[in-house]
Design a protein around this motif. Structure first.
Motif, PDB file in Angstrom:
ATOM      1  N   THR A 109      97.562 -24.751  80.495  1.00  0.00           N
ATOM      2  CA  THR A 109      99.296 -24.998  79.832  1.00  0.00           C
ATOM      3  C   THR A 109      99.691 -25.555  78.932  1.00  0.00           C
ATOM      4  OG1 THR A 109      98.081 -27.160  81.163  1.00  0.00           O
ATOM      5  CG2 THR A 109      99.635 -25.687  82.595  1.00  0.00           C
ATOM      6  N   GLU A 110      98.215 -26.439  78.572  1.00  0.00           N
ATOM      7  CA  GLU A 110      98.782 -26.742  76.823  1.00  0.00           C
ATOM      8  C   GLU A 110      97.950 -25.859  76.095  1.00  0.00           C
ATOM      9  OE1 GLU A 110      96.203 -30.416  76.532  1.00  0.00           O
ATOM     10  OE2 GLU A 110      97.830 -31.573  77.645  1.00  0.00           O
ATOM     11  N   VAL A 111      97.062 -24.895  76.256  1.00  0.00           N
ATOM     12  CA  VAL A 111      96.375 -24.094  74.592  1.00  0.00           C
ATOM     13  C   VAL A 111      97.561 -22.345  75.351  1.00  0.00           C
ATOM     14  CG1 VAL A 111      94.522 -22.972  73.814  1.00  0.00           C
ATOM     15  CG2 VAL A 111      94.729 -25.280  74.971  1.00  0.00           C
ATOM     16  N   THR A 112      97.008 -22.411  75.913  1.00  0.00           N
ATOM     17  CA  THR A 112      97.626 -20.699  76.296  1.00  0.00           C
ATOM     18  C   THR A 112      98.462 -20.334  76.204  1.00  0.00           C
ATOM     19  OG1 THR A 112      95.715 -20.608  77.989  1.00  0.00           O
ATOM     20  CG2 THR A 112      97.133 -18.673  77.941  1.00  0.00           C
ATOM     21  N   LEU A 113      99.546 -21.317  76.856  1.00  0.00           N
ATOM     22  CA  LEU A 113     101.062 -20.997  77.366  1.00  0.00           C
ATOM     23  C   LEU A 113     101.585 -21.787  75.733  1.00  0.00           C
ATOM     24  CD1 LEU A 113     102.509 -22.964  80.640  1.00  0.00           C
ATOM     25  CD2 LEU A 113     103.237 -20.354  79.697  1.00  0.00           C
ATOM     26  N   ALA A 114     100.842 -22.165  75.426  1.00  0.00           N
ATOM     27  CA  ALA A 114     100.790 -22.506  73.911  1.00  0.00           C
ATOM     28  C   ALA A 114     101.474 -21.268  72.472  1.00  0.00           C
ATOM     29  CB  ALA A 114     100.943 -24.157  72.866  1.00  0.00           C
ATOM     30  N   LEU A 115     100.123 -20.511  72.684  1.00  0.00           N
ATOM     31  CA  LEU A 115      99.771 -19.290  72.110  1.00  0.00           C
ATOM     32  C   LEU A 115     101.236 -18.364  72.756  1.00  0.00           C
ATOM     33  CD1 LEU A 115      96.322 -19.735  72.023  1.00  0.00           C
ATOM     34  CD2 LEU A 115      97.731 -19.472  69.783  1.00  0.00           C
ATOM     35  N   ARG A 117     103.718 -18.874  73.769  1.00  0.00           N
ATOM     36  CA  ARG A 117     104.991 -18.779  73.407  1.00  0.00           C
ATOM     37  C   ARG A 117     105.675 -18.667  71.505  1.00  0.00           C
ATOM     38  NH1 ARG A 117     105.570 -24.618  77.010  1.00  0.00           N
ATOM     39  NH2 ARG A 117     106.081 -23.034  78.925  1.00  0.00           N
ATOM     40  N   ALA A 118     104.444 -18.965  71.198  1.00  0.00           N
ATOM     41  CA  ALA A 118     104.222 -19.240  69.857  1.00  0.00           C
ATOM     42  C   ALA A 118     103.912 -17.666  69.129  1.00  0.00           C
ATOM     43  CB  ALA A 118     103.663 -19.812  68.629  1.00  0.00           C
ATOM     44  N   SER A 119     103.044 -16.752  70.132  1.00  0.00           N
ATOM     45  CA  SER A 119     102.956 -15.363  69.560  1.00  0.00           C
ATOM     46  C   SER A 119     104.362 -14.078  69.748  1.00  0.00           C
ATOM     47  CB  SER A 119     101.451 -14.784  69.978  1.00  0.00           C
ATOM     48  OG  SER A 119     102.010 -15.086  71.170  1.00  0.00           O
ATOM     49  N   GLU A 120     104.746 -14.743  71.005  1.00  0.00           N
ATOM     50  CA  GLU A 120     105.690 -13.371  71.398  1.00  0.00           C
ATOM     51  C   GLU A 120     106.824 -14.558  72.018  1.00  0.00           C
ATOM     52  OE1 GLU A 120     103.882 -11.371  74.844  1.00  0.00           O
ATOM     53  OE2 GLU A 120     102.761 -10.057  73.349  1.00  0.00           O
ATOM     54  N   PRO A 136     100.254 -15.143  65.350  1.00  0.00           N
ATOM     55  CA  PRO A 136      99.851 -13.789  64.485  1.00  0.00           C
ATOM     56  C   PRO A 136      99.824 -13.352  66.270  1.00  0.00           C
ATOM     57  CG  PRO A 136      98.830 -15.090  63.657  1.00  0.00           C
ATOM     58  CD  PRO A 136      99.239 -16.136  63.946  1.00  0.00           C
ATOM     59  N   THR A 137     100.641 -11.906  66.512  1.00  0.00           N
ATOM     60  CA  THR A 137     100.514 -11.460  67.774  1.00  0.00           C
ATOM     61  C   THR A 137      99.346 -11.086  67.998  1.00  0.00           C
ATOM     62  OG1 THR A 137     100.713  -9.585  66.423  1.00  0.00           O
ATOM     63  CG2 THR A 137     102.917 -10.182  66.978  1.00  0.00           C
ATOM     64  N   TRP A 138      98.180 -11.090  67.449  1.00  0.00           N
ATOM     65  CA  TRP A 138      96.482 -11.190  67.956  1.00  0.00           C
ATOM     66  C   TRP A 138      96.359 -12.395  69.286  1.00  0.00           C
ATOM     67  CZ3 TRP A 138      93.573 -14.667  66.822  1.00  0.00           C
ATOM     68  CH2 TRP A 138      93.369 -15.275  66.055  1.00  0.00           C
ATOM     69  N   ALA A 139      97.388 -13.167  68.981  1.00  0.00           N
ATOM     70  CA  ALA A 139      96.643 -13.657  69.785  1.00  0.00           C
ATOM     71  C   ALA A 139      97.546 -14.647  71.258  1.00  0.00           C
ATOM     72  CB  ALA A 139      97.421 -15.599  69.194  1.00  0.00           C
ATOM     73  N   SER A 140      98.314 -13.134  71.367  1.00  0.00           N
ATOM     74  CA  SER A 140      99.168 -12.989  72.781  1.00  0.00           C
ATOM     75  C   SER A 140      97.976 -12.331  73.931  1.00  0.00           C
ATOM     76  CB  SER A 140     100.159 -11.919  72.661  1.00  0.00           C
ATOM     77  OG  SER A 140      99.924 -10.960  72.078  1.00  0.00           O
ATOM     78  N   GLY A 141      98.491 -12.089  75.317  1.00  0.00           N
ATOM     79  CA  GLY A 141      97.864 -11.962  75.803  1.00  0.00           C
ATOM     80  C   GLY A 141      96.144 -12.793  76.444  1.00  0.00           C
ATOM     81  N   SER A 142      95.301 -11.889  76.667  1.00  0.00           N
ATOM     82  CA  SER A 142      94.698 -12.099  76.795  1.00  0.00           C
ATOM     83  C   SER A 142      93.647 -13.174  76.198  1.00  0.00           C
ATOM     84  CB  SER A 142      93.382 -10.938  77.399  1.00  0.00           C
ATOM     85  OG  SER A 142      93.174 -10.150  76.396  1.00  0.00           O
ATOM     86  N   ASN A 143      93.912 -12.664  75.080  1.00  0.00           N
ATOM     87  CA  ASN A 143      93.125 -13.396  73.944  1.00  0.00           C
ATOM     88  C   ASN A 143      93.586 -14.412  73.689  1.00  0.00           C
ATOM     89  OD1 ASN A 143      91.906 -10.918  72.631  1.00  0.00           O
ATOM     90  ND2 ASN A 143      93.062 -10.246  70.752  1.00  0.00           N
ATOM     91  N   ALA A 144      95.042 -15.083  73.717  1.00  0.00           N
ATOM     92  CA  ALA A 144      95.474 -17.064  74.194  1.00  0.00           C
ATOM     93  C   ALA A 144      94.257 -17.235  74.958  1.00  0.00           C
ATOM     94  CB  ALA A 144      96.640 -16.795  74.914  1.00  0.00           C
ATOM     95  N   VAL A 145      94.147 -16.781  76.845  1.00  0.00           N
ATOM     96  CA  VAL A 145      93.202 -17.216  77.355  1.00  0.00           C
ATOM     97  C   VAL A 145      91.628 -17.525  76.971  1.00  0.00           C
ATOM     98  CG1 VAL A 145      92.187 -16.337  79.590  1.00  0.00           C
ATOM     99  CG2 VAL A 145      94.369 -16.174  79.171  1.00  0.00           C
TER     100      VAL A 145
END
Length: 256
Positions: A109-115, A117-120, A136-145
Motif C-alpha cells: 500500500t505504501e510502495v507498490t501502489l505508489a510506484l 500510480r507514478a509509472s502508469e 519510469p515505466t520499468w518500475a510498473s507491474g511485477s517490478n513494483a512488487v
C-alpha cells in the motif's frame, strides 16, 4: 578536549544514529507485519502486479462475481490478431472482483501502489486531463512488487547497521535517496503531475492541515537527518571506528 567538544563529537552522532536506526527499523517492520485494507481498482492493480492479497476485510460474505459471457469464435480470433508478440494478454483481475476490502501488506500500500500510480497514471476521466507519469515505466507491474520488497529489506538492514554504526555513511547515503524518492512519489510528484502545484512542487492543500502535512514533513526530517549523518559520520562510539579506524587529522605546522 572540553566537555562541550566531547558531547558534540561523541554523544551527538550516537543519538542521531540511534534515532534514525530505530525509525527505519520500525518502518521496515511495519511494512512487513502491518496490513491495510484495499479494494476496487487499487486491489486489482496489486493483484495484476503479483502482490499477495489477504483475506476479505469483512464479516459479511462478498457478492457473487458476475457470470462472464462466453466468447464467440469471432472474439477469440480477434483477440489472437490483436495480441502482440510477448504480450501477456488482458488483465487477469478487474475492480469488480474487489467490491469488499481485502488485506494487503503495508509495503504494497505504501510502495507498490505508489510506484504503479507514478509509472502508469490513470487515463483522463470525467473531463479531467490524464496525469503525467512521474516514474519510469520499468518500475510498473511485477517490478513494483520487487522494488517494494527491496525497500523493506533496506529499511530493516539500514536501521540495524546505522544503529550499530556499521558502514554508517554508506547506509546514510542510501537513506537520503530513499527519503528523496519517497517524498517525490507521495507528495512532490503527484502535485507536479496534477499541474496545479504551489511553487511548482507543493500540493495545493490547506497549509495548516496537520494530518495531511505530518507525513511529508516526517519524510523531510528523516532526509535531513540522514544527510547530516552522512556529513558528520558515525562518531567514535560505533563499529566503524575499530573496523575502519579513526579519521585522519590534518597535520599542523608550527607558526614561524
Amino acid at each position: 578536549m572540553s566537555v562541550r567538544q566531547g558531547l558534540a563529537t561523541t554523544v551527538a552522532p550516537m543519538v542521531l544514529r540511534l534515532t534514525l536506526g530505530l525509525t527505519f527499523l520500525w518502518a521496515g517492520l511495519s511494512k512487513l507485519n502491518a496490513y491495510d485494507p484495499v479494494q476496487g481498482s487499487d486491489a486489482a492493480a496489486l493483484a495484476n502486479a503479483g502482490a499477495t492479497l489477504g483475506r476479505v476485510n469483512s464479516d459479511t460474505p462478498p457478492p457473487p462475481p458476475p457470470t462472464p459471457e462466453k466468447p464467440t469464435e469471432k472474439d477469440v480470433e480477434d483477440a489472437k490478431k490483436d495480441k502482440a508478440p510477448g504480450d501477456p494478454g488482458p488483465l487477469v483481475h478487474t475492480a469488480s472482483e474487489f467490491v469488499q476490502p481485502v488485506q494487503v501488506r503495508r509495503l504494497h500500500t505504501e510502495v507498490t501502489l505508489a510506484l504503479l500510480r507514478a509509472s502508469e497514471p490513470p487515463a483522463a476521466i470525467e473531463g479531467k486531463p490524464a496525469l503525467k507519469p512521474t516514474w519510469p515505466t520499468w518500475a510498473s507491474g511485477s517490478n513494483a512488487v520487487i522494488i517494494a520488497w527491496a525497500v523493506m529489506v533496506i529499511d530493516l538492514a539500514g536501521g540495524v547497521c546505522v544503529g550499530l554504526g556499521l558502514l554508517t555513511r554508506l547506509w546514510a547515503a542510501g537513506m537520503v535517496f530513499h527519503m528523496a524518492g519517497g517524498l517525490w512519489l507521495t507528495t512532490i510528484g503527484p502535485a507536479w503531475a496534477a499541474g496545479d502545484a504551489v511553487l511548482g512542487f507543493l500540493p495545493r492543500h490547506d497549509p495548516w492541515d496537520l494530518a495531511y502535512w505530518s507525513f511529508p514533513l516526517w519524510q523531510l526530517a528523516l532526509l535531513a537527518l540522514s544527510a547530516v549523518l552522512l556529513c558528520i559520520g558515525p562518531g567514535p562510539m560505533s563499529l566503524d571506528r575499530p573496523l575502519l579506524g579513526s579519521p585522519t587529522k590534518p597535520s599542523t605546522r608550527p607558526a614561524v
